[in-house]
Design an enzyme around this catalytic site. Structure first.
Site, PDB file in Angstrom:
ATOM      1  N   GLY A 127      -0.827  -4.452 -10.339  1.00 30.08           N
ATOM      2  CA  GLY A 127       0.356  -5.745  -9.281  1.00 30.08           C
ATOM      3  C   GLY A 127      -1.096  -6.910  -9.368  1.00 30.08           C
ATOM      4  N   ARG A 164       0.467  -1.176  -0.406  1.00 28.28           N
ATOM      5  CA  ARG A 164      -0.099  -0.165  -0.297  1.00 28.28           C
ATOM      6  C   ARG A 164       0.861   1.446  -0.144  1.00 28.28           C
ATOM      7  NH1 ARG A 164      -3.458  -2.366  -1.407  1.00 28.28           N
ATOM      8  NH2 ARG A 164      -5.361  -3.259  -0.447  1.00 28.28           N
ATOM      9  N   GLU A 185      -3.193   7.848  -4.269  1.00 26.33           N
ATOM     10  CA  GLU A 185      -3.594   8.107  -4.939  1.00 26.33           C
ATOM     11  C   GLU A 185      -4.628   8.252  -5.756  1.00 26.33           C
ATOM     12  OE1 GLU A 185      -3.614   3.528  -6.763  1.00 26.33           O
ATOM     13  OE2 GLU A 185      -1.820   2.867  -5.606  1.00 26.33           O
ATOM     14  N   HIS A 189      -0.421   0.833  -9.967  1.00 30.17           N
ATOM     15  CA  HIS A 189      -1.263  -0.296  -9.314  1.00 30.17           C
ATOM     16  C   HIS A 189      -1.597  -1.187 -10.316  1.00 30.17           C
ATOM     17  CE1 HIS A 189      -3.608  -0.049  -5.330  1.00 30.17           C
ATOM     18  NE2 HIS A 189      -3.178  -1.389  -5.745  1.00 30.17           N
TER      19      HIS A 189
END
Length: 327
Positions: A289, A240, A269, A287
């Site tokens: 992932g 995070r 973000e 982001h």
């Protein structure tokens, strides 16, 4: 009961098809991006189930807006720092998440980031795309190899261990710091050394973050932590964004406290700290992932299966709170 199911973000069709089997009303947002709080509360009215994403703030106010019939909130993410779990528990609303299904995708991306930052791949691609002159020379754009280097993992759960497998295949040594030490069998599998966080920061060639966002980990990688790292070490974050103090990281990268950083997540973000954008020793991606077709489909489908289970009075597959039936 004729259920009303609210999904706050567009989801893959297989997951939507699962939710349709519940009967009743299915509302899936097609509005793009995260719903503003007022709009989220509006669409939640009358919902028996809410399928949320990690950008939604799920709190007592949302439950009150939905109404007393709300039974389950299924978060399409492993982390649930966007959910006020105690507030929902107090109102007897089940909370679920999506662990396991994104382990390999996230570990793949974390290892890709490790390679990008240690081998300067983003920097090299920018050079080509900017049409800058270059030629092969023995000293040109040298990076850092991985064999025999120490990968320090902060967090050693499913994703941390999957990252360790990839690193071991490249000849790296493994150390980890975690709230709870894993079993001797797991340590033996990876030949992993358990270290305190401070020892890990001081010794690791690469520090990779795989911890949840909690009051303990928020801002954990601050100026003090970055100062503790070696000047030739690298930081990778796929956990995070709020785990890292970005202003301190900008200073660390500019001043050479560490050699580089690779980030998939950011403190605010989708905003990225301006200073990071200016630095060649920072690898930045948006982001991604869990961003494979297969993984995102399975995440949404697991959330849907959790909803169906709770609405049918069965135990959720992956409950955050509590481990109980939906009845």
């Amino acid at each position: 009961m004729t259920p009303r199911i609210v999904v706050t973000t567009p989801i893959p069709e297989p997951a939507a098809e699962l939710l349709r089997t519940a009967g009743g009303e299915l509302w899936i947002s097609q509005e793009g991006g995260s719903l503003p709080t007022e709009r989220l509360h509006e669409v939640a009215q009358g919902a028996h189930a809410i399928v949320a994403n990690l950008r939604d703030r799920v709190d007592a106010e949302l439950v009150e807006a939905a109404g007393e019939q709300l039974r389950v909130v299924a978060n399409i993410a492993v982390g649930y720092d966007n959910v006020d779990v105690p507030a929902l528990a107090e109102r007897n609303v089940q909370v679920t998440n999506t662990p396991g299904v994104l382990t390999d995708a996230t570990a793949d991306l974390a290892f890709a980031l490790l390679l990008m930052v240690t081998r300067r791949l983003g920097e090299g691609e920018r050079l080509i795309r900017d049409r800058q002159p270059w030629s092969f020379e023995l000293s040109f754009m040298l990076g850092s190899g991985l064999r025999d280097k120490l990968l320090g993992l902060i967090g050693f759960g499913q994703i941390g261990q999957a990252m360790a497998r990839r690193a071991r295949a490249s000849g790296m040594r493994i150390a980890y710091a975690a709230r709870n030490r894993v079993s001797a069998e797991v340590e033996a599998e990876f030949d992993a050394v358990y270290l305190s966080r401070s020892e890990l920061l001081e010794r690791a060639d690469v520090v990779s973050l795989h911890c949840p966002l909690t009051s303990e980990t928020r801002g954990m990688i601050d100026a003090h932590a970055l100062r503790a790292m070696r000047a030739d070490a690298f930081l990778v974050n796929t956990s995070r964004g709020q785990v890292v103090d970005e202003s301190a990281l900008v200073t660390a990268l500019r001043q050479g406290w560490i050699a580089g950083a690779a980030l998939d997540v950011f403190e605010r973000e989708p905003e990225v700290a301006e200073g990071l954008l200016e630095l060649d020793n920072a690898v930045l991606i948006p982001h991604l992932g869990s961003a494979t077709v297969e993984t995102r489909t399975e995440m949404a489908s697991l959330a849907a299966r959790n909803v169906l289970a709770v609405l049918a009075g069965r135990p959720a597959l992956t409950p955050v709170w509590p481990n109980r039936t939906g009845g």
